[in-house]
Design a protein around this motif. Structure first.
Motif, PDB file in Angstrom:
ATOM      1  N   TYR A   1      36.191  38.602  94.358  1.00  0.00           N
ATOM      2  CA  TYR A   1      36.174  38.351  92.919  1.00  0.00           C
ATOM      3  C   TYR A   1      35.148  39.228  92.204  1.00  0.00           C
ATOM      4  N   GLN A   2      34.360  39.996  92.970  1.00  0.00           N
ATOM      5  CA  GLN A   2      33.405  40.917  92.366  1.00  0.00           C
ATOM      6  C   GLN A   2      33.139  42.051  93.358  1.00  0.00           C
ATOM      7  N   ASP A   3      32.514  43.118  92.887  1.00  0.00           N
ATOM      8  CA  ASP A   3      32.161  44.228  93.771  1.00  0.00           C
ATOM      9  C   ASP A   3      31.157  43.761  94.824  1.00  0.00           C
TER      10      ASP A   3
ATOM     11  N   ALA B   1      35.973  44.683  93.502  1.00  0.00           N
ATOM     12  CA  ALA B   1      36.645  43.455  93.074  1.00  0.00           C
ATOM     13  C   ALA B   1      38.153  43.654  93.171  1.00  0.00           C
TER      14      ALA B   1
ATOM     15  N   ASN C   1      29.236  32.257  86.039  1.00  0.00           N
ATOM     16  CA  ASN C   1      30.442  33.084  86.079  1.00  0.00           C
ATOM     17  C   ASN C   1      31.285  32.787  87.315  1.00  0.00           C
ATOM     18  N   LYS C   2      30.612  32.523  88.461  1.00  0.00           N
ATOM     19  CA  LYS C   2      31.354  32.177  89.684  1.00  0.00           C
ATOM     20  C   LYS C   2      32.093  30.852  89.502  1.00  0.00           C
TER      21      LYS C   2
ATOM     22  N   LEU D   1      39.841  37.326  87.468  1.00  0.00           N
ATOM     23  CA  LEU D   1      38.840  38.391  87.395  1.00  0.00           C
ATOM     24  C   LEU D   1      38.896  39.104  86.054  1.00  0.00           C
TER      25      LEU D   1
ATOM     26  N   THR E   1      35.787  39.140  83.216  1.00  0.00           N
ATOM     27  CA  THR E   1      35.163  40.415  82.854  1.00  0.00           C
ATOM     28  C   THR E   1      35.363  40.738  81.380  1.00  0.00           C
TER      29      THR E   1
END
Length: 259
Positions: A57-59, A100, A223-224, A241, A245
């Motif tokens: 869900y993220q880099d 992500a 955010n998570k 996602l 963002t």
């Protein structure tokens, strides 16, 4: 004739039980890690094998597996323990998904569960989770019922266009023969430093806000939780996602005021 008939019936019952434990995308009542799904559960003569798929869900998202993971069935409190796994790092090592949206499929082999089981729990870590860490805990995973198809919601890009040009009002701006009046020129000159000072104040306030102890971790956790909630209500990982963002819960304006 009775013996062949009994043999056929017995074979049929065994076959039905075996098929009941081979299922793709099983229905899961609850799970702790919203970024991981169960793609398949199968039981052969030796093992019960669970195929998972993890979505970043993220880099630089990471995952790892504890060998303490086990299965518990609806038949008893017996634990069917971890035997081996494929394509996932074991603690303390980690798999890192660089971008992500990247996915990792892996398999975990457990001791064979009874053929009469109709549902299972998969427990990697019992009890409360540590902040920022989600374990592969899946509860009431059906061995007979597949998960309902997700209703995909199309998320389209929003393109912001500049406002249309405003026609100049020579009466109010004091324009004469295409040149601004001295009054307007002086007003514009005095507003420049004022706007620069305001912009600096806003930037300084933002930096001070984010430097507060624990504030970055607090925003990351928020955010998570937002991402997990979007997935839980039906958005797929790509959609969730894109939403977080494009529309973060903490806007720049609210962070300046400390809200």
């Amino acid at each position: 004739m009775k013996k062949p008939i009994l043999t056929i019936i017995t074979f049929f019952i065994v076959a039905v039980q075996a098929l009941a434990q081979n299922i793709t995308t099983p229905n899961v009542e609850q799970k702790d890690d919203q970024s991981t799904i169960i793609k398949k559960i199968e039981t052969n003569s030796q093992y019960t094998i669970v195929t998972f798929e993890n979505y970043a869900y993220q880099d630089n998202a990471w995952l790892q597996l504890n060998k303490e993971i086990f299965i518990q069935t609806d038949l008893s409190n017996a634990h069917y323990e971890y035997v081996k796994s494929e394509n996932i790092a074991m603690v303390p090592n980690k798999n890192v998904l660089k971008k992500a949206g990247d996915k990792l499929e892996f398999k975990v082999y457990f001791k064979k569960i009874p053929s009469a089981a109709k549902s299972i729990d998969i427990i990697e870590h019992a009890g409360l989770s540590r902040p920022g860490i989600n374990y592969f805990n899946f509860y009431n995973v059906s061995l007979t019922e597949q998960a309902a198809a997700t209703n995909h919601v199309k998320v389209t890009d929003v393109v912001l266009l500049p406002p249309p040009p405003v026609a100049a009002d020579t009466a109010s701006t004091g324009l004469f023969n295409g040149s601004p009046s001295n009054y307007m020129q002086n007003a514009m000159n005095s507003m420049g430093p004022m706007y620069a000072s305001m912009a600096k104040s806003v930037l300084d306030a933002q930096l001070a806000y984010f430097k507060q102890p624990g504030k970055i971790a607090e925003i990351a956790k928020l955010n998570k939780d937002y991402f997990d909630a979007l997935v839980k209500v039906g958005f797929n990982y790509e959609q969730a996602l894109k939403i977080i963002t494009a529309n973060g819960l903490i806007s720049k304006s609210s962070s300046v005021t400390g809200q």
